[in-house]
Design an enzyme around this catalytic site. Structure first.
Site, PDB file in Angstrom:
ATOM      1  N   ASP A 246     -20.580  44.270  30.765  1.00 39.71           N
ATOM      2  CA  ASP A 246     -20.001  44.429  32.104  1.00 39.71           C
ATOM      3  C   ASP A 246     -18.561  43.935  32.075  1.00 39.71           C
ATOM      4  O   ASP A 246     -18.310  42.729  32.149  1.00 39.71           O
ATOM      5  CB  ASP A 246     -20.810  43.651  33.139  1.00 39.71           C
ATOM      6  CG  ASP A 246     -20.326  43.899  34.565  1.00 39.71           C
ATOM      7  OD1 ASP A 246     -19.303  44.588  34.731  1.00 39.71           O
ATOM      8  OD2 ASP A 246     -20.964  43.410  35.507  1.00 39.71           O
TER       9      ASP A 246
ATOM     10  N   ASP B 296     -20.759  35.913  33.543  1.00 41.62           N
ATOM     11  CA  ASP B 296     -21.712  36.984  33.848  1.00 41.62           C
ATOM     12  C   ASP B 296     -22.279  37.643  32.588  1.00 41.62           C
ATOM     13  O   ASP B 296     -21.722  38.607  32.066  1.00 41.62           O
ATOM     14  CB  ASP B 296     -21.070  38.044  34.740  1.00 41.62           C
ATOM     15  CG  ASP B 296     -22.128  38.886  35.447  1.00 41.62           C
ATOM     16  OD1 ASP B 296     -23.273  38.953  34.940  1.00 41.62           O
ATOM     17  OD2 ASP B 296     -21.821  39.483  36.493  1.00 41.62           O
TER      18      ASP B 296
END
Length: 451
Positions: A290, A309
């Site tokens: 991501d 993340d």
């Protein structure tokens, strides 16, 4: 306990029909914002004409608000659209769409308290000296709160939106319904395997216990690297819906595009993240897929990049690594036959694709490889590669040249590659990707692991 949010937020829609309705309204907002004439002009435009989607700020605001309210898989799709909206949308529309990268609507305070109570118990607040109710960030799956525990730990707490995990299957089913019935895919192109891979990936992203494990694994691979920092997990406060991590200072790396930072610093940060991307694939065999700009923070004092993340972290199989290695070697050598073999191995081209169609696909891959075939540092700031690839791909889509579904796992790797490209472009950086890549192509075993 202080810093309560100034807005109450809206609850996430959780029923499939409700989410389908919101998705349909988002599609309507997009179409009405472009207008019939704009859609016709976009469809007719050809390579090199610089065509951009002229979406009014008012229509874009409606689209953004709807995606932000839905959160979950649909908002994730919107975030991908907005990774570098300046390339496709007008500047006004791009500014609004960019909010999807950084912020969703926060959940109402009553919902937040229910989640915290369910995960930590009714006296959860007794563990904290300070808990900021106003989230410092909110995205597609959860929102982040800053807190300090009674024993002095400064934490970032990622709290999952209620209903998002349960809505993933319905969102993917709705996307499949729209793609099959509204001409969103080329003729003969079955989106089911890709959507299934996306469904599985989103379920992994919504499992914070799995993310904590990925974060620990990646932190071990980074080790004491002076250029990167991966926050530590705090297991005593982490659950399947709350992830407790060290709080790390920094600003989103895209802020380096401002005049406060020198070209040298922009080049350094872009080069570090590009080299890390290559290491992830060929050395770690573990990729954080991501590339949302907000997942990379820059601490100007330490000059370190904070990596955040890890919900979309994926292990990469040896076969896939070798497929990319073979394709990169052939691209650097301008070996058309080798490029076709590499593309077939990765699933970009089927064995039975007609020669003319395969040649057009190889040309598109060759065009995309410009960033590694150029001698010396590639100037992302002046590059028009994104527009050229976008236009070429659109022409091939219209000519029904995409008839084969690639290996689904490559979708997430391509997402990372494209995201780093867009970040380098945002920073107007010069990066010598070829020099970084070549050592990994000379000997397959030279960089196969970490010492």
């Amino acid at each position: 306990m202080a810093n309560k949010p100034s807005t109450t937020g809206l609850a996430v829609p959780s029923k499939r029909l409700s989410r389908l309705w919101h998705m349909g309204r988002a599609t309507t907002d997009f179409a009405s914002g472009i207008g019939l004439r704009g859609m016709i002009e976009l469809a007719r435009s050809r390579e090199g004409d610089g065509q951009r989607i002229s979406l009014s700020p008012q229509a874009t605001q409606r689209l953004t608000n709807r995606l932000a309210r839905m959160r979950g898989a649909v908002m994730k799709m919107g975030q991908l659209m907005s990774m570098d909206g300046s390339d496709v949308f007008t500047p006004e529309a791009a500014e609004i769409m960019a909010t999807l990268r950084d912020r969703a609507e926060p959940m109402p305070l009553s919902q937040l308290n229910r989640v915290l109570t369910a995960e930590w118990g009714k006296d959860w607040n007794k563990q904290f000296k300070r808990f900021e109710f106003q989230p410092i960030a909110a995205a597609s799956i959860g929102q982040v709160h800053r807190a300090e525990t009674r024993d002095g730990r400064r934490l970032a707490l990622k709290v999952q939106f209620p209903g998002v995990r349960e809505s993933i299957d319905s969102d993917i089913a709705n996307l499949g319904f729209l793609s099959r019935n509204f001409g969103m895919m080329p003729e003969g192109f079955d989106p089911a395997p890709m959507l299934e891979e996306a469904r599985l990936q989103l379920h992994e992203e919504a499992d914070y216990e799995a993310e904590a494990a990925s974060l620990r694994a990646y932190r071990a691979l980074i080790g004491d690297d002076p250029d990167f920092l991966v926050p530590a997990v705090h297991p005593d406060l982490s659950t399947s819906r709350i992830l407790a991590m060290d709080f790390a200072e920094g600003v989103s790396v895209e802020r380096l595009s401002a005049s406060d930072f020198s070209r040298g610093e922009r080049n350094r940060v872009a080069s570090l993240l590009s080299r890390l991307m290559i290491r992830e694939l060929f050395e770690f065999a573990l990729v954080q897929t991501d590339p949302n700009f907000g997942n990379f923070l820059y601490d100007a004092d330490s000059r370190r990049i904070v990596l955040l993340d890890f919900g979309a972290t994926r292990a990469v199989s040896p076969d896939l690594i070798e497929g990319y290695r073979a394709l990169a070697r052939a691209t650097l050598a301008n070996d058309q036959a080798g490029m076709r073999q590499g593309a077939v191995a990765l699933g970009y081209i089927g064995d039975d694709v007609p020669a003319e169609q395969a040649a057009r696909l190889i040309d598109l891959i060759s065009l995309s490889g410009e960033v590694i075939t150029s001698e010396g540092p590639y100037d992302f700031g002046s590059s028009t590669l994104f527009e050229r690839v976008f236009a070429r791909g659109r022409d091939m889509f219209q000519d029904k040249q995409f008839s084969h579904m690639p290996e689904p796992a490559t979708m997430f790797l391509q997402r990372k590659f494209a995201g780093i490209f867009m970040l380098c472009r945002r920073l107007r950086a010069e990066v010598d990707l070829r020099a970084m890549l070549e050592p990994y192509l000379l000997d397959a075993s030279a960089h196969s692991g970490v010492d």
